[in-house]
Enzyme design. Structure first.
Site, PDB file in Angstrom:
ATOM      1  N   THR A  81      36.170 109.760  30.767  1.00  0.00           N
ATOM      2  CA  THR A  81      37.198 109.691  31.821  1.00  0.00           C
ATOM      3  C   THR A  81      38.497 109.095  31.294  1.00  0.00           C
ATOM      4  O   THR A  81      39.586 109.598  31.584  1.00  0.00           O
ATOM      5  CB  THR A  81      36.737 108.824  33.014  1.00  0.00           C
ATOM      6  OG1 THR A  81      35.466 109.251  33.452  1.00  0.00           O
ATOM      7  CG2 THR A  81      37.721 108.907  34.166  1.00  0.00           C
TER       8      THR A  81
ATOM      9  N   HIS B  22      28.787 111.473  39.042  1.00  0.00           N
ATOM     10  CA  HIS B  22      28.637 110.977  37.662  1.00  0.00           C
ATOM     11  C   HIS B  22      27.156 111.034  37.294  1.00  0.00           C
ATOM     12  O   HIS B  22      26.299 110.769  38.130  1.00  0.00           O
ATOM     13  CB  HIS B  22      29.156 109.536  37.584  1.00  0.00           C
ATOM     14  CG  HIS B  22      29.315 109.025  36.182  1.00  0.00           C
ATOM     15  ND1 HIS B  22      28.239 108.737  35.377  1.00  0.00           N
ATOM     16  CD2 HIS B  22      30.426 108.772  35.456  1.00  0.00           C
ATOM     17  CE1 HIS B  22      28.682 108.320  34.203  1.00  0.00           C
ATOM     18  NE2 HIS B  22      30.013 108.331  34.222  1.00  0.00           N
TER      19      HIS B  22
ATOM     20  N   GLU C 292      35.300 113.642  38.959  1.00  0.00           N
ATOM     21  CA  GLU C 292      34.286 113.232  37.986  1.00  0.00           C
ATOM     22  C   GLU C 292      33.352 114.387  37.599  1.00  0.00           C
ATOM     23  O   GLU C 292      32.765 115.034  38.486  1.00  0.00           O
ATOM     24  CB  GLU C 292      33.492 112.044  38.547  1.00  0.00           C
ATOM     25  CG  GLU C 292      32.401 111.522  37.636  1.00  0.00           C
ATOM     26  CD  GLU C 292      32.890 111.073  36.265  1.00  0.00           C
ATOM     27  OE1 GLU C 292      33.922 110.365  36.204  1.00  0.00           O
ATOM     28  OE2 GLU C 292      32.273 111.441  35.255  1.00  0.00           O
TER      29      GLU C 292
ATOM     30  N   ASP D 160      37.551 115.921  34.974  1.00  0.00           N
ATOM     31  CA  ASP D 160      37.844 115.032  33.842  1.00  0.00           C
ATOM     32  C   ASP D 160      37.174 115.455  32.534  1.00  0.00           C
ATOM     33  O   ASP D 160      37.760 115.354  31.462  1.00  0.00           O
ATOM     34  CB  ASP D 160      37.560 113.547  34.182  1.00  0.00           C
ATOM     35  CG  ASP D 160      36.101 113.233  34.472  1.00  0.00           C
ATOM     36  OD1 ASP D 160      35.285 114.153  34.645  1.00  0.00           O
ATOM     37  OD2 ASP D 160      35.770 112.017  34.544  1.00  0.00           O
ATOM     38  N   HIS D 161      35.929 115.945  32.623  1.00  0.00           N
ATOM     39  CA  HIS D 161      35.187 116.349  31.410  1.00  0.00           C
ATOM     40  C   HIS D 161      33.899 117.010  31.868  1.00  0.00           C
ATOM     41  O   HIS D 161      33.643 117.084  33.072  1.00  0.00           O
ATOM     42  CB  HIS D 161      34.890 115.137  30.507  1.00  0.00           C
ATOM     43  CG  HIS D 161      34.270 113.986  31.243  1.00  0.00           C
ATOM     44  ND1 HIS D 161      32.971 114.009  31.695  1.00  0.00           N
ATOM     45  CD2 HIS D 161      34.789 112.810  31.675  1.00  0.00           C
ATOM     46  CE1 HIS D 161      32.714 112.889  32.335  1.00  0.00           C
ATOM     47  NE2 HIS D 161      33.802 112.141  32.359  1.00  0.00           N
TER      48      HIS D 161
HETATM   49  C1  GP9 Z   1      34.014 104.630  35.257  1.00  0.00           C
HETATM   50  C2  GP9 Z   1      34.250 106.063  35.511  1.00  0.00           C
HETATM   51  C3  GP9 Z   1      33.280 106.947  34.768  1.00  0.00           C
HETATM   52  O1  GP9 Z   1      34.952 103.782  35.799  1.00  0.00           O
HETATM   53  O2  GP9 Z   1      35.566 106.421  35.282  1.00  0.00           O
HETATM   54  O3  GP9 Z   1      33.523 106.930  33.420  1.00  0.00           O
HETATM   55  P1  GP9 Z   1      32.895 108.013  32.422  1.00  0.00           P
HETATM   56  O4  GP9 Z   1      31.518 107.535  32.064  1.00  0.00           O
HETATM   57  O5  GP9 Z   1      32.841 109.330  33.121  1.00  0.00           O
HETATM   58  O6  GP9 Z   1      33.827 108.009  31.271  1.00  0.00           O
HETATM   59 MN    MN Z   2      34.132 110.749  33.946  1.00  0.00          MN
END
Ligand code: GP9
Ligand code: MN
Length: 402
Positions: free
Chosen positions: A80, A195, A38, A254-255
């Site tokens: 994500t 996150h 994350e 992921d980003h």
């Molecule tokens: C939520 C998690 C986070 O289930 O994958 O999502 P994001 O806000 O990073 O897209």
């Molecule tokens: Mn994410």
């Protein structure tokens, strides 16, 4: 639709490279363990914050893995879920909205379905509500056999923070799920603790917060370290269960986690100005591939999340020539140094194009637009063709033929 499909097929045929002969099938009998990290950006890798190593485990793990230093995140508003879409379809997410919501009923040729067909058990593990990002529906379209969602975990106030179950208990509890899976399996883990807004209990903070005007950036470092430790604990547990030697482990960011709202504080940390060129460079996320029995290598080829799926399928010895994909095997000898971001910015071995401006990649200096021009059509065309494929649900027709 026939002619649009022909355009796409022609483009893909002209741009696909031969898989690396040495690595094709090199992991053919192995499990695949994917870990979506994350909000992890590459700028923390190998770095220190106030003298503290930020990701000590990943820094060490990189030395025994393939590590891609110039690997870009290509997500859009779907965050994500867009990264999941990229790494399991080798297609671009959409310019607006999340493809997981808007096109969940499409026909796809996704890696879970392909692997399932090839005899793999396929599962996604993520301790959140199954309908978040429409995953429950989209995972069916991608061909997942099982989704271990929040109901598959023991979650309480003590083991939760921020968005839910902390990464350490998440991985701990996941070991039993992995052990119950028939082998070979493809298992995708999605972490959560690192996150926004990066809140963390004091007892989970191994390094202090940073000191700057951005509380968000300040908190980022201890949560990144927490995720690093959670992955370390996971790898240790995999070794204890003997799954480690039988599994290819793929870790990817992921980003971005730190948006440009925090540029001033990030400049303070990086000790350099964040120009539009730097903003593109900050879209690099770590990609680490560990293959049992191989020492790995650090690779600086320009690439993106779109390249991951063909790479994995080829490692397993599965051909992708009948697949409509825009990415290329990262290990292909003649893989082009090229990555297009969802906003149309692109990166080559020598240039970075963003906000209608061309920069020299090595120096970050502004240069004449003519240097970037040869790649501008390619970047536009890739995004446009991928969008046509998704928006027209064209794989439905492609797979119906012959
Ligand atoms: C939520 C998690 C986070 O289930 O994958 O999502 P994001 O806000 O990073 O897209
Ligand atoms: Mn994410």
């Amino acid at each position: 639709d026939g002619s649009r499909l022909t355009d796409i097929e022609n483009y893909i045929q002209a741009n696909q490279k031969e898989p690396n002969q040495k690595l094709f099938g090199a992991a053919s009998d192995k499990n695949i363990i994917m870990v979506s990290m994350e909000s992890l950006q590459n700028f923390v890798i190998g770095e220190r914050m106030n003298g503290e190593e930020i990701t000590p485990f990943l820094n060490a793990f990189i030395k025994e893995s393939y590590y891609f230093t110039d690997f870009y995140q290509q997500t859009g508003q779907g965050k994500t879920s867009d990264s999941e879409f990229l790494v399991e379809n080798s297609l671009y997410p959409l310019g607006r909205g999340a493809v997981f919501f808007t096109h969940a009923q499409n026909t796809f040729q996704a890696s879970p379905a392909i692997l399932n067909e090839a005899g793999y058990y396929t599962a996604a593990l993520h301790a959140n509500n199954k309908s978040f990002w429409n995953r429950d529906l989209m995972y069916q379209s991608l061909g997942y056999q099982h989704f271990y969602d929040n109901t598959a975990y023991r979650i309480n106030a003590a083991n939760s923070v921020n968005w839910g179950l902390k990464d350490k208990p998440f991985f701990k509890q996941s070991i039993a799920h992995l052990q119950a899976m028939p082998e070979p399996f493809y298992a995708k883990f999605i972490t959560l603790t690192n996150h926004f807004p990066f809140t963390l209990d004091r007892e989970d903070r191994s390094i202090p917060e940073y000191t700057s005007a951005s509380k968000t950036l300040n908190r980022y470092f201890p949560t990144v370290r927490y995720m690093d430790e959670a992955i370390e604990q996971f790898i240790t547990d995999l070794k204890e269960t003997n799954l480690y030697e039988h599994s290819v482990i793929v870790l990817y960011g992921d980003h971005y986690g730190i948006s440009d709202n925090h540029n001033e504080s990030l400049e303070q940390f990086l000790q350099r100005e964040i120009t539009p060129f730097e903003t593109v460079q900050l879209q690099r996320v770590p990609l680490i591939i560990h293959i049992p029995g191989q020492t790995g290598q650090t690779i600086d080829k320009v690439s993106g999340q779109i390249d991951l799926e063909p790479t994995i399928l080829h490692l397993l010895g599965l051909k992708t020539e009948n697949k409509l994909q825009f990415g290329n095997d990262l290990f292909a000898e003649d893989k082009l140094d090229f990555a297009v971001l969802r906003n149309g910015s692109f990166i080559t071995s020598e240039y970075v194009y963003t906000t209608d401006t061309c920069y020299q990649k090595e120096t970050g200096k502004l240069i004449d637009i003519s240097y970037c021009e040869p790649f501008m059509d390619k970047a536009k065309q890739e995004l446009a063709l991928s969008d046509q494929l998704v928006q027209g649900d064209l794989l439905r027709f492609y797979l119906e033929r012959d």
